[in-house]
Write a protein that holds these residues in place. Structure first.
Motif, PDB file in Angstrom:
ATOM      1  N   ILE A 238      -1.452  29.555  12.135  1.00 34.27           N
ATOM      2  CA  ILE A 238      -2.330  29.502  10.964  1.00 34.27           C
ATOM      3  C   ILE A 238      -3.764  29.192  11.402  1.00 34.27           C
ATOM      4  O   ILE A 238      -4.724  29.836  10.970  1.00 34.27           O
ATOM      5  N   ALA A 239      -3.891  28.226  12.318  1.00 33.97           N
ATOM      6  CA  ALA A 239      -5.223  27.878  12.823  1.00 33.97           C
ATOM      7  C   ALA A 239      -5.858  29.075  13.514  1.00 33.97           C
ATOM      8  O   ALA A 239      -7.061  29.334  13.375  1.00 33.97           O
ATOM      9  N   ARG A 240      -5.037  29.843  14.252  1.00 35.61           N
ATOM     10  CA  ARG A 240      -5.563  31.015  14.956  1.00 35.61           C
ATOM     11  C   ARG A 240      -6.135  32.024  13.954  1.00 35.61           C
ATOM     12  O   ARG A 240      -7.186  32.613  14.188  1.00 35.61           O
ATOM     13  N   ALA A 241      -5.408  32.194  12.839  1.00 32.91           N
ATOM     14  CA  ALA A 241      -5.890  33.137  11.829  1.00 32.91           C
ATOM     15  C   ALA A 241      -7.152  32.603  11.143  1.00 32.91           C
ATOM     16  O   ALA A 241      -8.107  33.337  10.913  1.00 32.91           O
ATOM     17  N   LEU A 242      -7.160  31.297  10.875  1.00 31.48           N
ATOM     18  CA  LEU A 242      -8.312  30.707  10.166  1.00 31.48           C
ATOM     19  C   LEU A 242      -9.571  30.700  11.018  1.00 31.48           C
ATOM     20  O   LEU A 242     -10.686  30.685  10.491  1.00 31.48           O
ATOM     21  N   ALA A 243      -9.399  30.699  12.353  1.00 30.24           N
ATOM     22  CA  ALA A 243     -10.554  30.628  13.250  1.00 30.24           C
ATOM     23  C   ALA A 243     -11.499  31.805  13.041  1.00 30.24           C
ATOM     24  O   ALA A 243     -12.681  31.726  13.357  1.00 30.24           O
ATOM     25  N   MET A 244     -10.976  32.907  12.503  1.00 32.12           N
ATOM     26  CA  MET A 244     -11.832  34.065  12.256  1.00 32.12           C
ATOM     27  C   MET A 244     -12.536  33.963  10.911  1.00 32.12           C
ATOM     28  O   MET A 244     -13.211  34.885  10.481  1.00 32.12           O
ATOM     29  N   LYS A 245     -12.368  32.821  10.243  1.00 26.84           N
ATOM     30  CA  LYS A 245     -12.958  32.605   8.917  1.00 26.84           C
ATOM     31  C   LYS A 245     -12.668  33.776   7.978  1.00 26.84           C
ATOM     32  O   LYS A 245     -13.580  34.424   7.441  1.00 26.84           O
ATOM     33  N   PRO A 246     -11.383  34.038   7.761  1.00 31.96           N
ATOM     34  CA  PRO A 246     -11.008  35.212   6.961  1.00 31.96           C
ATOM     35  C   PRO A 246     -11.255  35.003   5.474  1.00 31.96           C
ATOM     36  O   PRO A 246     -11.333  33.875   4.996  1.00 31.96           O
ATOM     37  N   LYS A 247     -11.381  36.138   4.769  1.00 28.14           N
ATOM     38  CA  LYS A 247     -11.527  36.087   3.315  1.00 28.14           C
ATOM     39  C   LYS A 247     -10.163  36.114   2.659  1.00 28.14           C
ATOM     40  O   LYS A 247     -10.020  35.763   1.486  1.00 28.14           O
ATOM     41  N   ILE A 248      -9.180  36.626   3.403  1.00 28.41           N
ATOM     42  CA  ILE A 248      -7.827  36.770   2.870  1.00 28.41           C
ATOM     43  C   ILE A 248      -6.847  36.264   3.922  1.00 28.41           C
ATOM     44  O   ILE A 248      -7.046  36.489   5.108  1.00 28.41           O
ATOM     45  N   MET A 249      -5.808  35.563   3.465  1.00 27.29           N
ATOM     46  CA  MET A 249      -4.739  35.194   4.394  1.00 27.29           C
ATOM     47  C   MET A 249      -3.433  35.827   3.923  1.00 27.29           C
ATOM     48  O   MET A 249      -3.043  35.698   2.759  1.00 27.29           O
ATOM     49  N   LEU A 250      -2.776  36.521   4.855  1.00 30.13           N
ATOM     50  CA  LEU A 250      -1.479  37.118   4.566  1.00 30.13           C
ATOM     51  C   LEU A 250      -0.407  36.279   5.249  1.00 30.13           C
ATOM     52  O   LEU A 250      -0.572  35.883   6.407  1.00 30.13           O
ATOM     53  N   PHE A 251       0.650  35.975   4.525  1.00 33.96           N
ATOM     54  CA  PHE A 251       1.761  35.229   5.125  1.00 33.96           C
ATOM     55  C   PHE A 251       3.025  36.051   4.988  1.00 33.96           C
ATOM     56  O   PHE A 251       3.432  36.386   3.877  1.00 33.96           O
ATOM     57  N   ASP A 252       3.644  36.397   6.125  1.00 33.12           N
ATOM     58  CA  ASP A 252       4.852  37.216   6.091  1.00 33.12           C
ATOM     59  C   ASP A 252       6.061  36.339   6.438  1.00 33.12           C
ATOM     60  O   ASP A 252       6.391  36.163   7.594  1.00 33.12           O
ATOM     61  N   GLU A 253       6.679  35.761   5.440  1.00 33.01           N
ATOM     62  CA  GLU A 253       7.807  34.836   5.600  1.00 33.01           C
ATOM     63  C   GLU A 253       7.532  33.764   6.670  1.00 33.01           C
ATOM     64  O   GLU A 253       8.274  33.638   7.640  1.00 33.01           O
ATOM     65  N   PRO A 254       6.481  32.980   6.456  1.00 32.38           N
ATOM     66  CA  PRO A 254       6.042  32.052   7.505  1.00 32.38           C
ATOM     67  C   PRO A 254       7.025  30.922   7.797  1.00 32.38           C
ATOM     68  O   PRO A 254       6.914  30.287   8.845  1.00 32.38           O
ATOM     69  N   THR A 255       7.950  30.664   6.906  1.00 38.83           N
ATOM     70  CA  THR A 255       8.844  29.522   7.160  1.00 38.83           C
ATOM     71  C   THR A 255      10.287  29.958   7.421  1.00 38.83           C
ATOM     72  O   THR A 255      11.161  29.128   7.639  1.00 38.83           O
ATOM     73  N   SER A 256      10.529  31.267   7.430  1.00 37.65           N
ATOM     74  CA  SER A 256      11.912  31.739   7.529  1.00 37.65           C
ATOM     75  C   SER A 256      12.553  31.472   8.890  1.00 37.65           C
ATOM     76  O   SER A 256      13.766  31.406   9.000  1.00 37.65           O
TER      77      SER A 256
END
Lengths: 242, 234
Positions: free
Chosen positions: A149-167
């Motif tokens: 999640i931190a890796r994705a946020l590091a790009m300062k995204p406008k949208i976050m997609l989660f594909d079954e992140p806890t499965s």
């Protein structure tokens, strides 16, 4: 202008019609939860939004920009859309810190000091500030997913997609990941979450959609979705998982 | 049999020096060729895995061509036969070099690159597709994803077969003597010609090759062990 617009999207894997005439709009800051049985096309839909999958018909607009347009720079677009996968997909040969700084340094050309400072702050925020110099394999599943999640946020995204992140997580680690996602939702991130975590949906989703056999069968507020679903298959699904 | 072993003679006068000079040339020839072979092999692999048809075909054809013809013939081709097809600027540059040495480098690296490309391709294919997906999803280009995510992992996996390619190259470098490169085998031949003590001369060169190969694989293995220790334990 809506953040994401999905118009009449169809997609086939060979003869298999995986997405059937999908229409959906997601506003800025909205949290949309997508649920449904496995094979319903929900992961495919999310993966179409950053073009990890191509669509056969229709169009997907991000802030009005057609992501399948020939002159659209896909790398620049992807830099603004974070994605978190079921299996974390961290880079095993890099430390946690390098996992996070790679894209900001190479795609956005941010200097190393600055990228590292941001990465450390993000790790702090997801609660694992002391793990920066470890390798992914040395972390638990829940910690790895928080790094993702931190890796994705590091790009300062406008949208976050989660594909079954806890499965793929052990039960006791699910909450540490969900809590990070809840914080993000409250901070106003636009989120598309494929998840079976109904507690999460109830708490932070603005809307829930239910997919089966490539179609959106039911859509509504969590309140509507959990208390008065209309479609038989939605009822059956809810009975299964609740 | 009235052959008298004379080990002292082999190292007498100039001869010891010749072995050292030969070894130095072997090391230089192998080192430079390994470097070029790695670069070219990596390039071939990237072409092979690109989705551009002509590039894929070129890479596949290259690999089959160079793997399936004798190195000796390739060396002779580059040395005696390539003149009509080389571009002028390259010829001009080549003739300013030590032509025998340069030819040997070209032959050894183009040949070994074909084998390295195949090893590397299988290494890359063994990395889960999700690694490429995850890196592309952050906005990295295909080349960047290869450079920073896929190749570093693939190289680590193929270290053992890569070592044997390196060792093959070192051993194959002895063929360079046939076009007059004064490497170890050439010098051993010189010592033999001067002393008529072929047994000693070639025993010494054999031992030098053996120690060199063992040393190289030891060093790479140590390096790899260190990496495996801190890195991708899966």
């Amino acid at each position: 202008m809506p953040m994401i617009e999905i118009h009449n999207v169809n997609k086939w894997y060979g003869d298999f019609h995986v997405l059937k005439n999908i229409n959906e709009t997601v506003e800025k800051g909205e949290v949309l939860v997508i649920c449904g049985p496995s094979g319903s096309g929900k992961s495919t839909l999310v993966r179409c939004v950053n073009r990890l999958e191509e669509i056969d018909q229709g169009e997907i607009l991000i802030e009005g920009k057609n992501i399948h347009a020939k002159d659209q720079d896909i790398n620049q677009l992807r830099a603004e859309i974070g994605i978190v996968f079921q299996q974390f997909n961290l880079y095993p040969h890099l430390t946690v810190l390098r996992n996070i700084t790679l894209a900001p340094m190479k795609v956005k050309k941010i200097p190393r000091d600055e990228a590292e400072a941001t990465a450390l702050a993000l790790l702090e925020r997801v609660g694992i500030g002391n793990q920066a110099h470890k390798y992914p394999v040395e972390l638990s599943g829940g910690q790895q997913q928080r790094v993702a999640i931190a890796r994705a946020l590091a790009m300062k995204p406008k949208i976050m997609l989660f594909d079954e992140p806890t499965s793929a997580l052990d039960p006791e680690m699910i909450n540490e990941v969900l809590n990070v996602m809840k914080d993000l939702a409250r901070e106003g991130m636009t989120m598309l979450c494929v998840t079976h975590e109904m507690g999460f949906a109830r708490e932070v989703a603005d809307r829930v959609i239910f997919m089966d056999h490539g179609e959106i069968l039911e859509r509504g507020t969590p309140e509507h979705f959990f208390t008065s679903p209309q479609h038989e298959r939605t009822k059956a699904f809810l009975k299964e998982i609740l | 049999m009235n052959y008298t072993f004379n080990w002292a003679l082999i190292f007498a006068g100039e001869y010891g020096r010749w072995f050292v000079d030969g070894l130095a040339v072997t090391l230089e020839l192998s080192g430079i060729s390994i470097l070029f072979a790695l670069l070219l092999g990596t390039l071939l692999t990237v072409l092979r895995l690109s989705r551009v048809r002509p590039l894929v075909w070129f890479s596949a054809a290259y690999v089959e061509f160079f793997r399936n013809t004798p190195l000796m013939v390739q060396i002779f081709f580059w040395y005696f036969g390539s003149d009509p097809i080389l571009p002028d600027f390259f010829k001009k540059w080549l003739y300013q070099q030590n032509i025998e040495f340069a030819t040997a480098v070209i032959a050894l690296s183009t040949y070994t690159a074909a084998f390295i490309a195949e090893e590397l391709r299988s290494g890359i294919l063994s990395i889960p597709k999700t690694q490429l997906e995850a890196s592309r999803a952050t906005g990295l280009t295909f080349i960047q994803a290869m450079r920073y995510v896929i190749l570093p992992q693939a190289f680590r996996i193929i270290i053992p077969p890569l070592i044997s390619q390196f060792l093959n190259l070192i051993k194959n470098s002895s063929l360079a003597m046939t076009i007059g490169v004064m490497e170890l085998t050439y010098m051993a031949r010189q010592v033999e010609a001067h002393t008529f003590h072929g047994f000693e001369a070639f025993t010494v060169s054999t031992l030098i090759y053996l120690s060199l190969s063992l040393l190289v694989s030891f060093i790479i293995n140590q390096y790899n062990k260190h990496f495996l220790h801190i890195g991708s334990r899966r």
